[in-house]
Scaffold this motif. Structure first.
Motif, PDB file in Angstrom:
ATOM      1  N   GLY A   3       0.836  -1.194   0.000  1.00  0.00           N
ATOM      2  CA  GLY A   3       0.000   0.000   0.000  1.00  0.00           C
ATOM      3  C   GLY A   3       0.867   1.239   0.000  1.00  0.00           C
ATOM      4  N   CYS A  33      -5.219  -4.322   9.424  1.00  0.00           N
ATOM      5  CA  CYS A  33      -4.653  -5.271   8.458  1.00  0.00           C
ATOM      6  C   CYS A  33      -3.882  -6.394   9.152  1.00  0.00           C
ATOM      7  N   VAL A  75      -0.821  -0.848  -4.535  1.00  0.00           N
ATOM      8  CA  VAL A  75      -2.195  -0.369  -4.356  1.00  0.00           C
ATOM      9  C   VAL A  75      -2.162   1.010  -3.721  1.00  0.00           C
ATOM     10  N   GLU A  95      -7.345  -6.571  -1.590  1.00  0.00           N
ATOM     11  CA  GLU A  95      -6.293  -6.699  -2.596  1.00  0.00           C
ATOM     12  C   GLU A  95      -5.244  -7.745  -2.218  1.00  0.00           C
ATOM     13  N   VAL A 135      -4.770   3.680  -2.392  1.00  0.00           N
ATOM     14  CA  VAL A 135      -6.180   3.775  -2.023  1.00  0.00           C
ATOM     15  C   VAL A 135      -6.644   5.218  -2.142  1.00  0.00           C
ATOM     16  N   SER A 162       6.034   6.740   1.961  1.00  0.00           N
ATOM     17  CA  SER A 162       5.694   5.459   1.327  1.00  0.00           C
ATOM     18  C   SER A 162       6.792   4.967   0.381  1.00  0.00           C
ATOM     19  N   LEU A 210       3.017  -2.715   4.490  1.00  0.00           N
ATOM     20  CA  LEU A 210       2.391  -1.439   4.849  1.00  0.00           C
ATOM     21  C   LEU A 210       3.419  -0.523   5.477  1.00  0.00           C
ATOM     22  N   PRO A 238      -9.234   2.484   3.309  1.00  0.00           N
ATOM     23  CA  PRO A 238      -7.898   1.907   3.141  1.00  0.00           C
ATOM     24  C   PRO A 238      -7.741   0.477   3.670  1.00  0.00           C
ATOM     25  N   ASP A 296       0.704   5.697  -0.409  1.00  0.00           N
ATOM     26  CA  ASP A 296      -0.235   6.825  -0.320  1.00  0.00           C
ATOM     27  C   ASP A 296       0.285   8.093  -0.993  1.00  0.00           C
ATOM     28  N   LEU A 328      -7.050  -2.724   1.182  1.00  0.00           N
ATOM     29  CA  LEU A 328      -5.793  -3.474   1.297  1.00  0.00           C
ATOM     30  C   LEU A 328      -6.034  -4.934   1.656  1.00  0.00           C
TER      31      LEU A 328
END
Length: 169
Positions: A10, A135, A38, A106, A40, A17, A115, A99, A12, A103
């Motif tokens: 994930g 998560c 991914v 996915e 979001v 990130s 993450l 989010p 952002d 996640l």
């Protein structure tokens, strides 16, 4: 059986990130897996709908812009590491939703979910954020949480680098 594994990460769009994406790319390369990136695109906050303002989903243009930014970050990271990471098959998707829900969905068929963890100070950083915690508790695969690089204000303390912890499924 020639099945290739999948690592989901994930992102952002923030600077924080990038090390998360780098970690996921290196892990996918090490595993011989594909990488699913991914980004979001969150829905408007709950209170907007609660007070009758109506939920307006993000426009197609906004989703496309988020996906383009995520792709740009992937391209930069791959270019910075040369041919080492070019062998990793990478797909990038921008998905609208909450989010943690996105996640988890996915990563349903993945081997690993990666993450980021935003540090918010010495005390707050000890607590995992709500998306990360959700998560870790609900993922069907192992989850790696990559901590940000940060420096502590103590004069004789060395800076702490990017770290990661993996929680098995």
């Amino acid at each position: 059986m020639d099945e290739i594994g999948t690592v989901v990460v994930g992102v952002d769009g923030t600077r924080a990130s990038r090390p998360v994406l780098e970690h996921a790319l290196h892990d996918a390369a090490r595993r011989g897996s594909r990488l699913r990136v991914v980004a979001v695109v969150p829905l408007p906050e709950y209170w907007v709908a609660t007070y009758g303002m109506g939920v307006v989903p993000p426009s197609v243009e906004v989703v496309a812009q988020v996906q383009a930014e995520a792709q740009r970050m992937v391209d930069e990271v791959v270019a910075a590491h040369g041919t080492q990471l070019t062998r990793v098959p990478v797909s990038v998707a921008a998905v609208v939703g909450a989010p943690s829900d996105v996640l988890l969905a996915e990563s349903r068929d993945a081997d690993l979910l990666v993450l980021g963890h935003r540090g918010r100070g010495a005390v707050a950083s000890a607590v995992l954020g709500s998306v990360g915690l959700h998560c870790v508790l609900h993922a069907r695969c192992a989850v790696t949480v990559v901590a940000p690089e940060r420096e502590y204000p103590m004069p004789d303390a060395a800076p702490v680098g990017v770290g990661a912890a993996t929680v098995p499924a």
